[in-house]
Design a protein around this motif. Sequence first.
Motif, short mmCIF file in Angstrom:
data_model
loop_
_atom_site.label_atom_id
_atom_site.label_comp_id
_atom_site.label_asym_id
_atom_site.label_seq_id
_atom_site.Cartn_x
_atom_site.Cartn_y
_atom_site.Cartn_z
N THR A 12 0.82 -1.22 0.00
CA THR A 12 0.00 0.00 0.00
C THR A 12 0.85 1.26 0.00
O THR A 12 0.32 2.35 -0.26
CB THR A 12 -0.95 0.03 1.20
N PHE A 15 0.37 3.08 -3.06
CA PHE A 15 -0.93 3.74 -3.25
C PHE A 15 -1.06 4.88 -2.24
O PHE A 15 -2.11 5.06 -1.63
CB PHE A 15 -2.07 2.74 -3.05
N HIS A 18 -4.12 7.24 -2.42
CA HIS A 18 -5.45 6.64 -2.44
C HIS A 18 -5.95 6.40 -1.01
O HIS A 18 -5.17 6.13 -0.11
CB HIS A 18 -5.42 5.27 -3.15
N ASP A 22 -10.08 2.14 -1.28
CA ASP A 22 -9.97 2.20 -2.74
C ASP A 22 -8.74 1.43 -3.23
O ASP A 22 -8.80 0.71 -4.23
CB ASP A 22 -9.90 3.65 -3.22
N ALA A 23 -7.63 1.60 -2.51
CA ALA A 23 -6.41 0.88 -2.89
C ALA A 23 -6.63 -0.63 -2.83
O ALA A 23 -6.24 -1.36 -3.76
CB ALA A 23 -5.26 1.28 -1.97
N ALA A 25 -9.43 -2.30 -3.09
CA ALA A 25 -10.34 -2.72 -4.16
C ALA A 25 -9.61 -2.82 -5.50
O ALA A 25 -9.79 -3.78 -6.26
CB ALA A 25 -11.51 -1.75 -4.26
N ILE A 26 -8.77 -1.84 -5.80
CA ILE A 26 -8.03 -1.85 -7.06
C ILE A 26 -7.04 -3.01 -7.09
O ILE A 26 -6.91 -3.72 -8.10
CB ILE A 26 -7.30 -0.51 -7.27
N GLU A 29 -8.98 -6.10 -7.82
CA GLU A 29 -9.48 -6.10 -9.19
C GLU A 29 -8.41 -6.49 -10.19
O GLU A 29 -8.70 -7.10 -11.24
CB GLU A 29 -10.01 -4.70 -9.55
N LEU A 30 -7.17 -6.15 -9.89
CA LEU A 30 -6.07 -6.44 -10.81
C LEU A 30 -5.59 -7.89 -10.72
O LEU A 30 -4.71 -8.28 -11.49
CB LEU A 30 -4.90 -5.50 -10.51
N PRO A 265 -2.51 2.73 -10.02
CA PRO A 265 -3.26 1.65 -10.69
C PRO A 265 -2.52 1.08 -11.90
O PRO A 265 -2.48 -0.14 -12.07
CB PRO A 265 -4.57 2.35 -11.10
N ASP A 266 -1.93 1.94 -12.72
CA ASP A 266 -1.18 1.46 -13.88
C ASP A 266 0.07 0.71 -13.45
O ASP A 266 0.42 -0.33 -14.03
CB ASP A 266 -0.80 2.62 -14.80
N ARG A 269 -0.85 -2.72 -12.25
CA ARG A 269 -1.26 -3.57 -13.38
C ARG A 269 -0.04 -4.06 -14.15
O ARG A 269 0.09 -5.26 -14.45
CB ARG A 269 -2.19 -2.80 -14.31
#
Length: 281
Positions: A12, A15, A18, A22-23, A25-26, A29-30, A265-266, A269
């Motif tokens: 974290t 992030f 963020h 939110d961090a 969750a992202i 999701e990734l 986020p990028d 990913r």
Amino acid sequence: MSARPYRLGYNTNGFAHHRLEDALAIIAELGYRAVALTPDANHLPPDRTSAADLRAVRSLLERLDLAVVVETGARYVLDPRRKHRPTLLERDPADRARRLDFLVRCAEIASELGGDCVSFWSGIPAPGVSRDEAWSWLVDGVAEVCRRVEPLGVRPAFEPEPGMLAESLADWAALRDAVSSPALGLVLDVGHVPCTESITAGDAIRRHGAELRTLHLDDSRGGVHEHLQIGEGELDWPDIARALREVGFTGVAAFELSRHSHAAPDAARVAIERFLAADRH
């Protein structure tokens, strides 16, 4: 390719801009299955986080199916003017006690979140403190961390960090032997290996696999400690992935890209995509 026995995570501290929810969750999701959570001014500040806050985060982690380890490398969480201070190496016993209490608090946070590992490092000796003095305080401090953390069901793990008092795997071995606690494990940052060692990151994993509690993933180039994105340095990522399988690592291997928070986020990913591609080789 068979399922890997360990979980890929993201720290974290990458992030930093963020909100924590939110961090998380992202990260989920990734495709990550774990998070290395660094309590900091913006994420579960240790002195202002309530039991209710921790219950809410634990519930979120469970819904997202994210395992958790807790990191303690926040830069200014204890002193807004001095990076990473105070440490276990301060001349003033009260300052050393502040760091120790912080580490124990982070272990309590790990326990409340359902995690079983808290990681930490030595720090840099304060001005005017000799190496022998600093080493003595480090051994005593780490032994006390082990004593106070083990009853929480949390495993303490030590990270050699370039430029700090204990920076190499040889330093780790000396500290491990001096502390002599079966609770103490190793945190290996693969990007640190070229900065302090003459072996590859993959071989460092192979050599110390039985001691590994958690792993940090970042790239490096030219023996410089700068936490590059995966694939932008010189590390052999297919070999790192092979080594993790060979030693049967079952913990959390988390990308540590704090300097990429502006594009979190990028960056997260790209990191997992590149590692998974390397793992297929």
